[in-house]
Write a protein that holds these residues in place. Structure first.
Motif, PDB file in Angstrom:
ATOM      1  N   CYS A   1      81.380  49.242  38.044  1.00  0.00           N
ATOM      2  CA  CYS A   1      81.683  47.908  38.558  1.00  0.00           C
ATOM      3  C   CYS A   1      81.998  47.032  37.349  1.00  0.00           C
ATOM      4  CB  CYS A   1      80.490  47.355  39.344  1.00  0.00           C
ATOM      5  SG  CYS A   1      80.057  48.340  40.799  1.00  0.00           S
ATOM      6  N   ARG A   2      83.271  46.813  37.122  1.00  0.00           N
ATOM      7  CA  ARG A   2      83.723  46.205  35.880  1.00  0.00           C
ATOM      8  C   ARG A   2      84.185  44.767  36.113  1.00  0.00           C
ATOM      9  NH1 ARG A   2      86.289  49.153  31.416  1.00  0.00           N
ATOM     10  NH2 ARG A   2      86.762  50.834  32.886  1.00  0.00           N
ATOM     11  N   LYS A   3      83.609  43.857  35.346  1.00  0.00           N
ATOM     12  CA  LYS A   3      84.062  42.472  35.373  1.00  0.00           C
ATOM     13  C   LYS A   3      85.319  42.353  34.513  1.00  0.00           C
ATOM     14  CE  LYS A   3      79.610  40.156  36.173  1.00  0.00           C
ATOM     15  NZ  LYS A   3      79.940  39.185  37.226  1.00  0.00           N
ATOM     16  N   SER A   4      86.284  41.604  34.996  1.00  0.00           N
ATOM     17  CA  SER A   4      87.505  41.392  34.247  1.00  0.00           C
ATOM     18  C   SER A   4      88.223  40.186  34.828  1.00  0.00           C
ATOM     19  CB  SER A   4      88.409  42.631  34.309  1.00  0.00           C
ATOM     20  OG  SER A   4      89.557  42.472  33.489  1.00  0.00           O
ATOM     21  N   GLN A   5      89.213  39.687  34.088  1.00  0.00           N
ATOM     22  CA  GLN A   5      90.053  38.584  34.548  1.00  0.00           C
ATOM     23  C   GLN A   5      91.499  38.876  34.214  1.00  0.00           C
ATOM     24  OE1 GLN A   5      87.337  34.592  34.696  1.00  0.00           O
ATOM     25  NE2 GLN A   5      88.543  34.883  32.865  1.00  0.00           N
TER      26      GLN A   5
ATOM     27  N   ARG B   1      86.882  45.154  39.224  1.00  0.00           N
ATOM     28  CA  ARG B   1      87.378  46.531  39.298  1.00  0.00           C
ATOM     29  C   ARG B   1      86.258  47.469  39.746  1.00  0.00           C
ATOM     30  NH1 ARG B   1      91.979  47.551  36.210  1.00  0.00           N
ATOM     31  NH2 ARG B   1      93.275  45.682  36.138  1.00  0.00           N
ATOM     32  N   TYR B   2      86.509  48.208  40.822  1.00  0.00           N
ATOM     33  CA  TYR B   2      85.535  49.185  41.304  1.00  0.00           C
ATOM     34  C   TYR B   2      86.154  50.574  41.205  1.00  0.00           C
ATOM     35  CZ  TYR B   2      82.447  51.739  44.495  1.00  0.00           C
ATOM     36  OH  TYR B   2      81.572  52.656  45.041  1.00  0.00           O
ATOM     37  N   GLY B   3      85.491  51.472  40.492  1.00  0.00           N
ATOM     38  CA  GLY B   3      86.010  52.826  40.321  1.00  0.00           C
ATOM     39  C   GLY B   3      84.918  53.866  40.486  1.00  0.00           C
ATOM     40  N   VAL B   4      85.300  55.032  40.999  1.00  0.00           N
ATOM     41  CA  VAL B   4      84.355  56.117  41.250  1.00  0.00           C
ATOM     42  C   VAL B   4      84.940  57.423  40.721  1.00  0.00           C
ATOM     43  CG1 VAL B   4      83.006  57.355  42.994  1.00  0.00           C
ATOM     44  CG2 VAL B   4      83.586  54.943  43.352  1.00  0.00           C
ATOM     45  N   ILE B   5      84.090  58.214  40.077  1.00  0.00           N
ATOM     46  CA  ILE B   5      84.477  59.547  39.617  1.00  0.00           C
ATOM     47  C   ILE B   5      83.420  60.535  40.086  1.00  0.00           C
ATOM     48  CG2 ILE B   5      84.889  61.036  37.619  1.00  0.00           C
ATOM     49  CD1 ILE B   5      85.767  58.601  36.060  1.00  0.00           C
ATOM     50  N   GLY B   6      83.862  61.639  40.679  1.00  0.00           N
ATOM     51  CA  GLY B   6      82.974  62.743  41.017  1.00  0.00           C
ATOM     52  C   GLY B   6      83.358  63.954  40.190  1.00  0.00           C
ATOM     53  N   PHE B   7      82.365  64.719  39.737  1.00  0.00           N
ATOM     54  CA  PHE B   7      82.646  65.816  38.805  1.00  0.00           C
ATOM     55  C   PHE B   7      81.646  66.940  39.003  1.00  0.00           C
ATOM     56  CE2 PHE B   7      82.120  67.751  34.490  1.00  0.00           C
ATOM     57  CZ  PHE B   7      83.403  68.220  34.313  1.00  0.00           C
ATOM     58  N   ASN B   8      82.142  68.172  39.033  1.00  0.00           N
ATOM     59  CA  ASN B   8      81.281  69.355  39.063  1.00  0.00           C
ATOM     60  C   ASN B   8      81.310  69.983  37.681  1.00  0.00           C
ATOM     61  OD1 ASN B   8      80.341  72.128  39.333  1.00  0.00           O
ATOM     62  ND2 ASN B   8      80.516  71.856  41.546  1.00  0.00           N
ATOM     63  N   ARG B   9      80.195  69.917  36.972  1.00  0.00           N
ATOM     64  CA  ARG B   9      80.197  70.365  35.574  1.00  0.00           C
ATOM     65  C   ARG B   9      80.356  71.874  35.434  1.00  0.00           C
ATOM     66  NH1 ARG B   9      74.832  68.389  36.087  1.00  0.00           N
ATOM     67  NH2 ARG B   9      73.265  70.031  36.329  1.00  0.00           N
TER      68      ARG B   9
ATOM     69  N   GLN C   1      90.496  40.487  45.280  1.00  0.00           N
ATOM     70  CA  GLN C   1      90.384  39.961  43.926  1.00  0.00           C
ATOM     71  C   GLN C   1      88.993  40.171  43.336  1.00  0.00           C
ATOM     72  OE1 GLN C   1      93.039  38.700  42.158  1.00  0.00           O
ATOM     73  NE2 GLN C   1      94.167  39.432  43.961  1.00  0.00           N
ATOM     74  N   GLN C   2      87.967  40.054  44.187  1.00  0.00           N
ATOM     75  CA  GLN C   2      86.590  40.176  43.706  1.00  0.00           C
ATOM     76  C   GLN C   2      85.768  41.028  44.656  1.00  0.00           C
ATOM     77  OE1 GLN C   2      85.580  39.121  40.796  1.00  0.00           O
ATOM     78  NE2 GLN C   2      87.403  37.937  40.287  1.00  0.00           N
ATOM     79  N   PHE C   3      84.954  41.905  44.083  1.00  0.00           N
ATOM     80  CA  PHE C   3      83.983  42.689  44.840  1.00  0.00           C
ATOM     81  C   PHE C   3      82.593  42.102  44.598  1.00  0.00           C
ATOM     82  CE2 PHE C   3      87.516  45.502  43.841  1.00  0.00           C
ATOM     83  CZ  PHE C   3      87.790  46.077  45.076  1.00  0.00           C
ATOM     84  N   ASP C   4      81.627  42.597  45.343  1.00  0.00           N
ATOM     85  CA  ASP C   4      80.264  42.080  45.252  1.00  0.00           C
ATOM     86  C   ASP C   4      79.300  43.265  45.206  1.00  0.00           C
ATOM     87  OD1 ASP C   4      77.735  41.008  45.688  1.00  0.00           O
ATOM     88  OD2 ASP C   4      78.446  39.488  47.100  1.00  0.00           O
ATOM     89  N   TRP C   5      78.598  43.432  44.069  1.00  0.00           N
ATOM     90  CA  TRP C   5      77.720  44.603  43.956  1.00  0.00           C
ATOM     91  C   TRP C   5      76.347  44.404  44.601  1.00  0.00           C
ATOM     92  CZ3 TRP C   5      78.455  43.584  38.185  1.00  0.00           C
ATOM     93  CH2 TRP C   5      77.463  42.753  37.675  1.00  0.00           C
ATOM     94  N   SER C   6      76.110  43.242  45.196  1.00  0.00           N
ATOM     95  CA  SER C   6      74.855  43.078  45.935  1.00  0.00           C
ATOM     96  C   SER C   6      74.898  43.860  47.249  1.00  0.00           C
ATOM     97  CB  SER C   6      74.578  41.596  46.218  1.00  0.00           C
ATOM     98  OG  SER C   6      75.556  41.049  47.091  1.00  0.00           O
ATOM     99  N   ARG C   7      76.083  44.366  47.605  1.00  0.00           N
ATOM    100  CA  ARG C   7      76.244  45.207  48.784  1.00  0.00           C
ATOM    101  C   ARG C   7      76.648  46.608  48.342  1.00  0.00           C
ATOM    102  NH1 ARG C   7      80.233  41.006  52.009  1.00  0.00           N
ATOM    103  NH2 ARG C   7      78.784  39.219  52.099  1.00  0.00           N
ATOM    104  N   LYS C   8      76.175  47.597  49.069  1.00  0.00           N
ATOM    105  CA  LYS C   8      76.561  48.969  48.769  1.00  0.00           C
ATOM    106  C   LYS C   8      77.954  49.247  49.321  1.00  0.00           C
ATOM    107  CE  LYS C   8      71.895  50.833  48.484  1.00  0.00           C
ATOM    108  NZ  LYS C   8      70.931  51.858  48.973  1.00  0.00           N
ATOM    109  N   PHE C   9      78.626  50.214  48.683  1.00  0.00           N
ATOM    110  CA  PHE C   9      79.999  50.519  49.040  1.00  0.00           C
ATOM    111  C   PHE C   9      80.064  51.854  49.789  1.00  0.00           C
ATOM    112  CE2 PHE C   9      80.031  48.016  45.126  1.00  0.00           C
ATOM    113  CZ  PHE C   9      80.762  46.915  45.558  1.00  0.00           C
ATOM    114  N   PRO C  10      80.695  51.868  50.964  1.00  0.00           N
ATOM    115  CA  PRO C  10      80.769  53.110  51.740  1.00  0.00           C
ATOM    116  C   PRO C  10      81.673  54.123  51.053  1.00  0.00           C
ATOM    117  CG  PRO C  10      82.174  51.449  52.729  1.00  0.00           C
ATOM    118  CD  PRO C  10      81.405  50.756  51.635  1.00  0.00           C
ATOM    119  N   PRO C  11      81.334  55.410  51.134  1.00  0.00           N
ATOM    120  CA  PRO C  11      82.210  56.429  50.549  1.00  0.00           C
ATOM    121  C   PRO C  11      83.457  56.624  51.399  1.00  0.00           C
ATOM    122  CG  PRO C  11      80.379  57.466  51.692  1.00  0.00           C
ATOM    123  CD  PRO C  11      80.125  55.984  51.733  1.00  0.00           C
ATOM    124  N   PRO C  12      84.583  57.012  50.798  1.00  0.00           N
ATOM    125  CA  PRO C  12      85.771  57.310  51.612  1.00  0.00           C
ATOM    126  C   PRO C  12      85.457  58.470  52.554  1.00  0.00           C
ATOM    127  CG  PRO C  12      86.042  58.115  49.365  1.00  0.00           C
ATOM    128  CD  PRO C  12      84.803  57.291  49.370  1.00  0.00           C
TER     129      PRO C  12
END
Length: 594
Positions: free
Chosen positions: A155-159, A179-187, A202-213
């Motif tokens: 969860c990246r703050k930016s302008q 900016r909200y980004g997700v990476i999944g990886f099998n080592r 424009q803006q997300f809020d991390w006080s709420r959880k984000f549903p997976p696709p």
């Protein structure tokens, strides 16, 4: 008489989203198709085939490979990425308890405030991403590990200006971010998936959880609908251009891990106080390790880039002894910045020269946002792979000189020759029962389990059964493998049944729909899942083998030879990967009174 009776029982063969069964035009062929669908249709379905929505299908594909995707959460147990200026950690706070104005506060390793400012134009370790604020502070990172699979939520703050201001937005207490980004990886398998938040918000809020696709499963309609609005269906962020070093994250000084930067012993206090430590552990993976991007939406968008991407060897043998370098940004930009060298290419191609100049300008902007202290002898943290520094306690042998750097940079920009030892970065989709995925189908058996009576005529019901464990990557609930089953009917064979001919022709049968050879008929039943795993149900989370079964109608006085072939749905541009193994069994159907 038999043909007439069978014709009366015909129902037209059907092909739906759950699977396909190909039939012919004669009475028995259509009868065969009808009964096979009636007996087995609930288990004939392709994974991730329920929805045509880009995001929902993308999530279903990811879940079939990585297992259940956790909710995105940058609030609970998430880490704040530290921001450092002149060796001190910086945060934003109100000027006083009752003030509406904010200021940047600099604290030393003891937590003492040593400086206050209203402006922050530079930092010790500016971001190398290039499209986010160079010295953005109070971004958050969350890591979730489930066996061999790990998930990273950023969860990246930016302008838009890419600069930082003394405003409430940049406060650690403000849950707004850009900016909200997700990476999944099998080592173990090197499979990786990327998805990003929509660019319409424009803006997300991390006080709420984000549903997976794809929500929490095929039946989770509410969450699936929410996720379709959350994620970017155009995949406008090319995550694989940076996160491509056969690891889920790029090792750069911006994330402030203890092993990057602050390498000189006098800075151990800053390293320990102002870093994420080993929150993101090492993933030592060689250039030969498998590495593959999952998701047809993403891989379709970046098909050409993924095909062109290469790993390489440093001709001097210095850098790639420890690092995986590629011909993408992770190699080009990170190597230049790490060694504080200007990118170079001997090419005369105009397009490459333009890219090279654009990269020089981007590196210049990054360097303008870096403090002089970081580049000074006192700071000593840039370049961040300097001569004599230590990396996890091991002293670097040397730094490439100018000629060695230019030779390496030539390789990074795709302009080198054989000395670069270019190899494809991404691996082919591994077939089941192959060299990489050695899970095997076992215990293939055929037996008669019942009889169908029609107008006084008896048709046998034959069951093919076997076991198979989809344990590639050791992921509970992995669901990317189905079986294609060939059914060959011939006149009854006398004596010992010979399987050799079927082994030789089975693979051709799988790739055909319906063939005839004299009195022989052949069918292919596609996309069979294991018993109990009905269409659009969630896979079993238990480890070990699952039971597979396929029931078929059979005429008396005939021999039926069954061939099973496992195939992996690759969820990229390669379609499916079919097992190189053949498994066959035959049975004679007797004509006995019932």
């Amino acid at each position: 008489m038999l043909v007439v009776l069978l014709f009366m029982a015909v129902v037209v063969a059907r092909s739906d989203a759950r699977g396909e069964l190909y039939g012919g035009t004669s009475a028995f062929e259509q009868f065969f198709v009808d009964l096979v669908n009636r007996w087995n249709g609930d288990f004939l379905w392709a994974p991730a085939s329920m929805s045509n929505n880009t995001i929902t299908r993308f999530g279903d594909e990811a879940r079939a490979v990585f297992g259940q995707i956790p909710e995105g959460d940058c609030e609970n147990d998430a880490r704040t990425i530290p921001m450092q200026v002149e060796g001190n950690v910086v945060d934003l706070a109100r000027s006083s308890l009752d003030s509406e104005t904010f200021e940047f506060q600099y604290r030393d390793t003891q937590g003492t405030i040593v400086k206050r400012t209203r402006f922050l134009a530079q930092c010790d370790k500016p971001s190398l991403a290039g499209d986010v604020s160079y010295c953005g502070l109070n971004s958050r990172l969350k890591r979730v590990v489930k066996g061999n699979v790990e998930w990273l939520f950023l969860c990246r703050k930016s302008q838009p200006s890419l600069e930082v201001e003394a405003s409430a937005y940049w406060s650690s207490y403000n849950p707004q971010f850009a900016r909200y980004g997700v990476i999944g990886f099998n080592r173990q398998t090197g499979e990786i998936v990327y998805f990003d938040g929509t660019k319409e918000v424009q803006q997300f809020d991390w006080s709420r959880k984000f549903p997976p696709p794809g929500g929490n499963g095929y039946a989770d309609a509410h969450t699936r609908a929410r996720a379709e609005k959350l994620y970017d269906p155009q995949f406008r962020v090319p995550c694989s251009s940076c996160h491509d070093n056969k690891s889920p994250y790029a090792i750069s000084p911006n994330i402030s891990m203890s092993r990057v930067g602050y390498g000189v012993s006098k800075h151990n206090l800053q390293r320990d106080a102002f870093s994420l430590g080993e929150y993101l552990p090492r993933h030592p993976r060689s250039e030969d390790a498998p590495f593959r991007v999952i998701g047809t939406g993403y891989t379709a968008t970046y098909k050409l880039e993924l095909q062109r991407a290469r790993t390489l060897r440093d001709p001097s043998g210095i850098c790639t002894d420890c690092h995986t370098l590629t011909t993408q940004i992770s190699g080009q930009r990170f190597a230049s910045d790490a060694l504080s060298r200007e990118p170079y290419s001997s090419t005369t191609q105009w397009s490459t020269l333009l890219e090279l100049e654009a990269e020089r300008q981007k590196l210049k902007q990054i360097d303008l946002h870096r403090t002089d202290w970081a580049k000074s002898i006192e700071g000593g943290i840039h370049p961040w792979m300097p001569l004599g520094s230590t990396l996890n306690g091991a002293t670097q042998r040397e730094v490439p000189n100018l000629d060695q750097w230019r030779s390496l940079s030539d390789c990074l920009w795709g302009s080198g020759g054989d000395q670069c030892n270019y190899r494809p970065l991404y691996s082919a989709c591994p077939p089941p029962e192959g060299r990489e995925d050695r899970s095997m189908a076992t215990e293939l058996k055929l037996k008669t389990v019942g009889t169908v009576h029609l107008g006084g005529v008896s048709i046998s019901r034959i069951r093919a059964s076997w076991k198979y464990a989809n344990d590639y990557g050791q992921v509970p609930g992995r669901d990317d493998v189905r079986f294609d089953v060939t059914v060959a009917e011939t006149k009854r064979l006398s004596g010992e049944i010979d399987h050799s001919e079927n082994r030789q022709t089975q693979r051709e049968h799988v790739r055909s729909q319906l063939g005839f050879a004299g009195s022989e008929r052949k069918w292919v039943v596609r996309n069979l899942s294991y018993f109990g795993h009905t269409a659009f149900s969630e896979p079993s989370q238990t480890a070990g083998s699952h039971d597979y079964a396929l029931d078929i109608p059979a005429q008396c006085g005939r021999t039926y030879t069954i061939g099973i072939v496992a195939k992996r749905f690759c969820f990229d541009q390669s379609g499916t990967a079919t097992s190189p193994r053949d498994h066959t069994a035959s049975i004679n159907v007797d004509c006995k009174a019932h």
